[in-house]
Write an enzyme that holds these catalytic residues in place. Structure first.
Site, PDB file in Angstrom:
ATOM      1  N   LYS A   1       0.873  -1.170   0.000  1.00 21.12           N
ATOM      2  CA  LYS A   1       0.000   0.000   0.000  1.00 21.12           C
ATOM      3  C   LYS A   1       0.912   1.222   0.000  1.00 21.12           C
ATOM      4  O   LYS A   1       2.064   1.153   0.453  1.00 21.12           O
ATOM      5  CB  LYS A   1      -0.860  -0.004   1.270  1.00 21.12           C
ATOM      6  CG  LYS A   1      -2.108   0.820   1.174  1.00 21.12           C
ATOM      7  CD  LYS A   1      -3.301   0.008   0.699  1.00 21.12           C
ATOM      8  CE  LYS A   1      -4.541   0.866   0.588  1.00 21.12           C
ATOM      9  NZ  LYS A   1      -5.717   0.108   0.182  1.00 21.12           N
TER      10      LYS A   1
ATOM     11  N   GLY B   1     -24.971   2.382   3.824  1.00 17.97           N
ATOM     12  CA  GLY B   1     -24.141   2.995   2.778  1.00 17.97           C
ATOM     13  C   GLY B   1     -24.504   2.495   1.401  1.00 17.97           C
ATOM     14  O   GLY B   1     -24.327   1.313   1.100  1.00 17.97           O
TER      15      GLY B   1
ATOM     16  N   GLY C   1     -23.254   3.543  -1.648  1.00 17.11           N
ATOM     17  CA  GLY C   1     -22.300   4.128  -2.596  1.00 17.11           C
ATOM     18  C   GLY C   1     -22.046   3.173  -3.747  1.00 17.11           C
ATOM     19  O   GLY C   1     -22.914   2.406  -4.146  1.00 17.11           O
ATOM     20  N   HIS C   2     -20.827   3.209  -4.254  1.00 18.63           N
ATOM     21  CA  HIS C   2     -20.478   2.371  -5.414  1.00 18.63           C
ATOM     22  C   HIS C   2     -20.757   0.895  -5.143  1.00 18.63           C
ATOM     23  O   HIS C   2     -21.299   0.191  -5.993  1.00 18.63           O
ATOM     24  CB  HIS C   2     -19.001   2.561  -5.771  1.00 18.63           C
ATOM     25  CG  HIS C   2     -18.715   3.891  -6.374  1.00 18.63           C
ATOM     26  ND1 HIS C   2     -18.317   4.970  -5.627  1.00 18.63           N
ATOM     27  CD2 HIS C   2     -18.800   4.306  -7.648  1.00 18.63           C
ATOM     28  CE1 HIS C   2     -18.159   6.003  -6.434  1.00 18.63           C
ATOM     29  NE2 HIS C   2     -18.448   5.636  -7.661  1.00 18.63           N
ATOM     30  N   VAL C   3     -20.370   0.437  -3.976  1.00 20.59           N
ATOM     31  CA  VAL C   3     -20.552  -0.992  -3.652  1.00 20.59           C
ATOM     32  C   VAL C   3     -21.971  -1.248  -3.143  1.00 20.59           C
ATOM     33  O   VAL C   3     -22.680  -2.137  -3.631  1.00 20.59           O
ATOM     34  CB  VAL C   3     -19.521  -1.441  -2.582  1.00 20.59           C
ATOM     35  CG1 VAL C   3     -19.787  -2.880  -2.148  1.00 20.59           C
ATOM     36  CG2 VAL C   3     -18.103  -1.296  -3.120  1.00 20.59           C
TER      37      VAL C   3
ATOM     38  N   TYR D   1     -24.868   0.245  -3.352  1.00 25.81           N
ATOM     39  CA  TYR D   1     -26.055   0.361  -4.207  1.00 25.81           C
ATOM     40  C   TYR D   1     -26.193  -0.852  -5.136  1.00 25.81           C
ATOM     41  O   TYR D   1     -27.284  -1.399  -5.311  1.00 25.81           O
ATOM     42  CB  TYR D   1     -26.017   1.659  -5.036  1.00 25.81           C
ATOM     43  CG  TYR D   1     -27.400   2.084  -5.475  1.00 25.81           C
ATOM     44  CD1 TYR D   1     -28.163   2.938  -4.691  1.00 25.81           C
ATOM     45  CD2 TYR D   1     -27.960   1.592  -6.650  1.00 25.81           C
ATOM     46  CE1 TYR D   1     -29.442   3.312  -5.062  1.00 25.81           C
ATOM     47  CE2 TYR D   1     -29.247   1.951  -7.029  1.00 25.81           C
ATOM     48  CZ  TYR D   1     -29.984   2.814  -6.237  1.00 25.81           C
ATOM     49  OH  TYR D   1     -31.253   3.171  -6.586  1.00 25.81           O
TER      50      TYR D   1
END
Ligand code: NAD
Length: 343
Positions: free
Chosen positions: A82, A178, A180-182, A184
């Site tokens: 990372k 949540g 969001g991208h994941v 939804y």
């Protein structure tokens, strides 16, 4: 300095930690290569306005270690790493900053491959790519989130089969935190499979969309922990599983895409004692890294879905072993990862 690093709570025999600073672009970053036994280290580059350099060190050590476990359990031929850039992603980004990061990656000769993460975007990675080829997820074939959502869905199915002895989601209630991208996309799949949704988010427009599209019931951000649901799906923040929320949760299964869901390692055992089946975060949310890895290695996109669906088998193995050994699923998942990457 060495005492500071080696005594860090999250220092765990990292192979290499590189501090990069470049006055011209203002780059101040840290690259951590945790383990490369399975292949070059891969993991995103986070840009964050860390309150101190010590916090940035702590974060990069913790996140890079987490990537080793995630990549190993996902059966990918890559290790864990990372990087973090210290700075405000809203005000401090310039092309030169990411070009300087690219030069630093080039000096590492491919031991670490970066990608986007919190605070960075495919556009930033395109600047990195002007200086190095050791960068993935450039957005050529899109966002990895749908694959993360798919992994969550097949993971939830595996949990339902194991814990509730059911082959279908039909009629189950899922509390999604949540959208969001994941979250939804995961909610869309759950709805398609006949699940009833109770949702929360801080974005009112997204909530309204979910109400219209899925007939979802909306609750306030804090009330999500109290709802009557079969599955709790954390898809926003980390550390939402802690003694306080555990006392409130009624769900029998936790299956969501958020990273670092357990506030502390001990919460894994508390979930087990409470009879809640926890799908370990780094196992269930690996769909995105699988997609990014395939893209980087030029493997066919057509094969990504089958690989992501294997998350279901991996979780079935984790759940069965946890039962047999009387251990938290989080511990068993760690052991499976370690058996693969520790040689
Ligand atoms: P995102 O930013 O698109 O979505 C997060 C959503 O959570 C947003 O809609 C936001 O409004 C909402 N939110 C923020 N605070 C909230 C709160 N207090 N209560 C309820 N909702 C809140 O992020 P994402 O890409 O969907 O990722 C979600 C989680 O999954 C993160 O923890 C991320 O690290 C993890 N994750 C994502 C991927 C991926 O492929 N995107 C892969 C692995 C893990």
């Amino acid at each position: 300095m060495s005492a500071f690093i080696f005594n860090e709570l999250n220092f765990d025999d990292h192979e290499q930690v590189v501090f990069v600073s470049e006055a011209k672009s203002g780059l101040k970053g840290i690259i951590a290569v945790h383990n490369t036994n399975l292949g070059p280290a891969m993991g995103g580059c986070r840009m964050w306005n860390y309150a101190s350099e010590a916090l940035a060190v702590n974060d990069v050590l913790r996140l890079s270690r987490g990537m080793t476990y995630k990549n190993a359990v996902a059966g990918l031929p890559i290790g864990g790493g990372k990087s973090v850039i210290i700075g405000n992603p809203k005000t401090d980004k310039t092309p030169a900053l990411f070009e300087a990061l690219g030069e630093a990656l080039e000096r590492l000769g491919g031991r670490y491959i970066t990608a986007e993460d919190i605070g960075t975007s495919p556009e930033d990675m395109a600047h990195v790519a002007t200086k190095t080829r050791y960068v993935a997820g450039l957005g050529a074939s899109g966002d990895p989130s749908p694959y993360t959502a798919l992994g969550c869905f097949v993971g939830a199915q595996a949990a339902v089969k194991h814990h509730l002895k059911r082959d279908t989601m039909d009629g189950l209630t899922v509390a999604v935190q949540g959208l969001g991208h994941v979250g939804y996309d995961y909610a869309r799949r759950l709805h398609g499979a006949g699940a009833k949704l109770i949702v929360t988010d801080i974005d009112q427009a997204t909530l309204e969309r979910a109400r219209e599209e899925f007939g979802a019931e909306i609750v306030s951000v804090d009330a999500i922990y109290d709802v009557q649901a079969d599955i709790y799906a954390p898809c926003a923040l980390g550390a939402t599983l802690n003694p306080g929320t555990l006392a409130r949760l009624k769900a029998k299964i936790v299956a969501g895409g958020a990273n670092n869901q357990l506030a502390t390692a001990e919460v894994g055992e508390l979930l087990r004692q409470k009879g809640v089946l926890y799908a370990p975060d780094f196992v269930i949310n690996a769909g995105g890294i699988i997609k990014v890895c395939y893209e980087y290695l030029n493997k066919p996109e057509a094969d990504v879905e089958a690989h992501v669906r294997e998350i279901s088998d991996t979780l079935a193995e984790v759940f069965a072993r946890a039962d047999q050994e009387g251990q938290p699923t989080s511990v068993v998942a760690d052991e499976i990862a370690e058996a693969r990457f520790k040689r």
